[in-house]
Design a protein around this motif. Structure first.
Motif, PDB file in Angstrom:
ATOM      1  N   LYS A 230       0.847  -1.203   0.000  1.00 11.89           N
ATOM      2  CA  LYS A 230       0.000   0.000   0.000  1.00 11.89           C
ATOM      3  C   LYS A 230       0.883   1.255   0.000  1.00 11.89           C
ATOM      4  N   ALA A 231       0.393   2.315  -0.643  1.00 16.73           N
ATOM      5  CA  ALA A 231       1.145   3.571  -0.718  1.00 16.73           C
ATOM      6  C   ALA A 231       1.081   4.324   0.615  1.00 16.73           C
ATOM      7  N   ILE A 232       2.100   5.142   0.839  1.00 12.79           N
ATOM      8  CA  ILE A 232       2.155   5.935   2.077  1.00 12.79           C
ATOM      9  C   ILE A 232       2.808   7.285   1.761  1.00 12.79           C
ATOM     10  N   PRO A 233       2.197   8.410   2.141  1.00 14.15           N
ATOM     11  CA  PRO A 233       2.767   9.728   1.812  1.00 14.15           C
ATOM     12  C   PRO A 233       3.979  10.072   2.661  1.00 14.15           C
ATOM     13  N   GLN A 234       4.017   9.578   3.861  1.00 10.70           N
ATOM     14  CA  GLN A 234       5.152   9.866   4.734  1.00 10.70           C
ATOM     15  C   GLN A 234       5.359   8.724   5.717  1.00 10.70           C
ATOM     16  N   ALA A 235       6.600   8.571   6.170  1.00 12.05           N
ATOM     17  CA  ALA A 235       6.917   7.493   7.119  1.00 12.05           C
ATOM     18  C   ALA A 235       8.229   7.819   7.812  1.00 12.05           C
ATOM     19  N   GLU A 236       8.298   7.441   9.076  1.00 15.42           N
ATOM     20  CA  GLU A 236       9.513   7.624   9.860  1.00 15.42           C
ATOM     21  C   GLU A 236      10.311   6.332   9.932  1.00 15.42           C
ATOM     22  N   ALA A 237       9.591   5.214   9.811  1.00  9.74           N
ATOM     23  CA  ALA A 237      10.234   3.896   9.874  1.00  9.74           C
ATOM     24  C   ALA A 237       9.272   2.857   9.306  1.00  9.74           C
ATOM     25  N   PHE A 238       9.816   1.672   9.041  1.00  9.01           N
ATOM     26  CA  PHE A 238       9.005   0.540   8.578  1.00  9.01           C
ATOM     27  C   PHE A 238       9.296  -0.657   9.467  1.00  9.01           C
ATOM     28  N   ALA A 239       8.298  -1.525   9.637  1.00  8.61           N
ATOM     29  CA  ALA A 239       8.468  -2.711  10.475  1.00  8.61           C
ATOM     30  C   ALA A 239       7.616  -3.847   9.933  1.00  8.61           C
ATOM     31  N   VAL A 240       7.988  -5.078  10.301  1.00  3.30           N
ATOM     32  CA  VAL A 240       7.248  -6.268   9.867  1.00  3.30           C
ATOM     33  C   VAL A 240       6.927  -7.119  11.087  1.00  3.30           C
ATOM     34  N   THR A 241       5.657  -7.508  11.192  1.00  2.00           N
ATOM     35  CA  THR A 241       5.236  -8.417  12.260  1.00  2.00           C
ATOM     36  C   THR A 241       4.567  -9.640  11.641  1.00  2.00           C
ATOM     37  N   LEU A 242       4.473 -10.703  12.434  1.00  2.31           N
ATOM     38  CA  LEU A 242       3.797 -11.923  11.982  1.00  2.31           C
ATOM     39  C   LEU A 242       2.399 -11.921  12.585  1.00  2.31           C
ATOM     40  N   GLU A 243       1.380 -11.901  11.702  1.00  4.18           N
ATOM     41  CA  GLU A 243      -0.002 -11.806  12.138  1.00  4.18           C
ATOM     42  C   GLU A 243      -0.807 -13.001  11.621  1.00  4.18           C
ATOM     43  N   LYS A 244      -2.083 -13.046  11.978  1.00  2.42           N
ATOM     44  CA  LYS A 244      -2.957 -14.083  11.434  1.00  2.42           C
ATOM     45  C   LYS A 244      -3.096 -13.860   9.925  1.00  2.42           C
ATOM     46  N   LYS A 245      -3.406 -14.901   9.205  1.00  2.00           N
ATOM     47  CA  LYS A 245      -3.512 -14.813   7.749  1.00  2.00           C
ATOM     48  C   LYS A 245      -4.546 -13.764   7.350  1.00  2.00           C
ATOM     49  N   GLY A 246      -4.152 -12.877   6.468  1.00  2.00           N
ATOM     50  CA  GLY A 246      -5.037 -11.797   6.058  1.00  2.00           C
ATOM     51  C   GLY A 246      -4.736 -10.480   6.740  1.00  2.00           C
ATOM     52  N   GLY A 247      -3.938 -10.529   7.815  1.00  2.00           N
ATOM     53  CA  GLY A 247      -3.524  -9.303   8.482  1.00  2.00           C
ATOM     54  C   GLY A 247      -4.334  -8.952   9.707  1.00  2.00           C
ATOM     55  N   SER A 248      -3.836  -7.924  10.406  1.00  2.00           N
ATOM     56  CA  SER A 248      -4.462  -7.476  11.650  1.00  2.00           C
ATOM     57  C   SER A 248      -4.574  -5.956  11.623  1.00  2.00           C
ATOM     58  N   PRO A 249      -5.587  -5.380  12.284  1.00  2.00           N
ATOM     59  CA  PRO A 249      -5.720  -3.914  12.298  1.00  2.00           C
ATOM     60  C   PRO A 249      -4.630  -3.227  13.120  1.00  2.00           C
ATOM     61  N   THR A 250      -4.066  -3.938  14.065  1.00  2.00           N
ATOM     62  CA  THR A 250      -2.972  -3.396  14.876  1.00  2.00           C
ATOM     63  C   THR A 250      -1.881  -4.452  15.006  1.00  2.00           C
ATOM     64  N   PRO A 251      -0.617  -4.032  15.058  1.00  2.00           N
ATOM     65  CA  PRO A 251       0.473  -5.015  15.110  1.00  2.00           C
ATOM     66  C   PRO A 251       0.644  -5.633  16.492  1.00  2.00           C
ATOM     67  N   HIS A 252       1.052  -6.910  16.507  1.00  2.00           N
ATOM     68  CA  HIS A 252       1.409  -7.576  17.753  1.00  2.00           C
ATOM     69  C   HIS A 252       2.928  -7.455  17.916  1.00  2.00           C
ATOM     70  N   LEU A 253       3.354  -6.576  18.796  1.00  2.00           N
ATOM     71  CA  LEU A 253       4.773  -6.258  18.926  1.00  2.00           C
ATOM     72  C   LEU A 253       5.599  -7.446  19.403  1.00  2.00           C
ATOM     73  N   GLU A 254       4.966  -8.404  20.087  1.00  2.00           N
ATOM     74  CA  GLU A 254       5.709  -9.594  20.504  1.00  2.00           C
ATOM     75  C   GLU A 254       6.059 -10.466  19.298  1.00  2.00           C
ATOM     76  N   GLU A 255       5.438 -10.175  18.155  1.00  2.00           N
ATOM     77  CA  GLU A 255       5.724 -10.896  16.916  1.00  2.00           C
ATOM     78  C   GLU A 255       6.474 -10.008  15.923  1.00  2.00           C
ATOM     79  N   LEU A 256       7.196  -9.025  16.421  1.00  2.00           N
ATOM     80  CA  LEU A 256       7.987  -8.135  15.567  1.00  2.00           C
ATOM     81  C   LEU A 256       9.243  -8.866  15.101  1.00  2.00           C
ATOM     82  N   TYR A 257       9.495  -8.848  13.775  1.00  2.00           N
ATOM     83  CA  TYR A 257      10.625  -9.578  13.217  1.00  2.00           C
ATOM     84  C   TYR A 257      11.730  -8.661  12.692  1.00  2.00           C
TER      85      TYR A 257
END
Length: 264
Positions: A230-257
């Motif tokens: 997805k496009a984003i007009p501005q960002a300070e950082a990027f991150a990837v988490t492991l979520e349920k299939k299809g995604g989650s509305p909020t990230p689970h930080l304990e699953e931050l990779y």
């Protein structure tokens, strides 16, 4: 399980009908045609088509062939008189039935051989036509893939692109992901460098940190392809988490990779 469509398009049925198969392939075709009605139907249709074509284009034997054969068979008139007498005497005592030669048989056999040759030629032509169509399809697919790769390289080399490498955190220190963000078009692309394969029920999700808050940029698969997010007009950082299939509305930080800051 056999792919019936691919098996039919492989040309083995045409080879079978033209006799251009090994004994194992012949048994395989006969076995599969009994198991799968689609293969049996296709085999019958091909056989009928070849037979119609063969008889529509059958080659008549030379007109002089019959006379030549009959001349070779009609030798009785040329026997000496004594031989004819002996033959007459033997015929009176010998009760063994004499089967008359069918003078039409040679020409029939010749016509059948000609028809069989036409069938073989048709089978070969059908086989090679199928191979050409398959090759053309493969070339078209390769050309499309080349075009996509060329466009991808052009997009990556855009001067407005900003490259952000997301490095593995404590949970997965060897993981790495590269994000390509075009600050002018706001387009975001992602390339997985190293991530553990997730369970079937889970999927990785990319986030952008804007004002300290996570913004969903979509889920992605673990492969070597450059994936559009997805496009984003501005960002300070990027991150990837492991979520349920299809995604989650909020990230689970304990699953931050992985995580990485945008330069500047």
């Amino acid at each position: 399980m056999i792919n019936i469509k691919e098996y039919i398009e492989s040309g083995v049925l045409e080879d079978y009908l033209s006799g251009n198969v090994s004994e194992q392939e012949r048994r395989e075709v006969e076995c599969l045609s009994k198991i799968y009605p689609e293969i049996k139907t296709e085999l019958n249709l091909l056989g009928e088509a070849i037979e119609r074509h063969a008889f529509a284009h059958r080659v008549a034997p030379p007109t002089a062939l019959k006379d030549k054969i009959m001349a070779q068979l009609e030798f009785a008139d040329e026997l000496p008189e004594t031989a004819q007498t002996e033959e007459s005497e033997e015929s009176e005592t010998d009760e063994t039935p004499v089967i008359a030669l069918n003078s039409r048989q040679p020409s029939f056999q010749f016509g059948w051989l000609a028809a069989a040759s036409v069938v073989a030629l048709i089978g070969t032509a059908v086989y090679f036509n199928a191979r050409v169509e398959t090759l053309n399809g493969t070339l078209a697919q390769q050309a499309d893939e080349l075009r996509q790769k060329t466009e991808l390289i052009a997009n990556i080399n855009n001067a407005d692109n900003q490259f952000v490498t997301l490095k593995g955190v404590e949970k997965s220190p060897n993981s790495a992901v590269r994000v390509v963000w075009n600050t002018k078009t706001q387009e975001v692309q992602l390339n997985v460098l190293s991530l553990p394969a997730p369970d079937a029920a889970k999927q990785y999700q990319l986030w952008a940190l804007v004002g300290g808050k996570p913004v969903d940029l979509g889920v992605f698969d673990v492969n070597n392809a450059m994936q559009k997010m997805k496009a984003i007009p501005q960002a300070e950082a990027f991150a990837v988490t492991l979520e349920k299939k299809g995604g989650s509305p909020t990230p689970h930080l304990e699953e931050l990779y992985v995580m990485g800051k945008v330069a500047g």
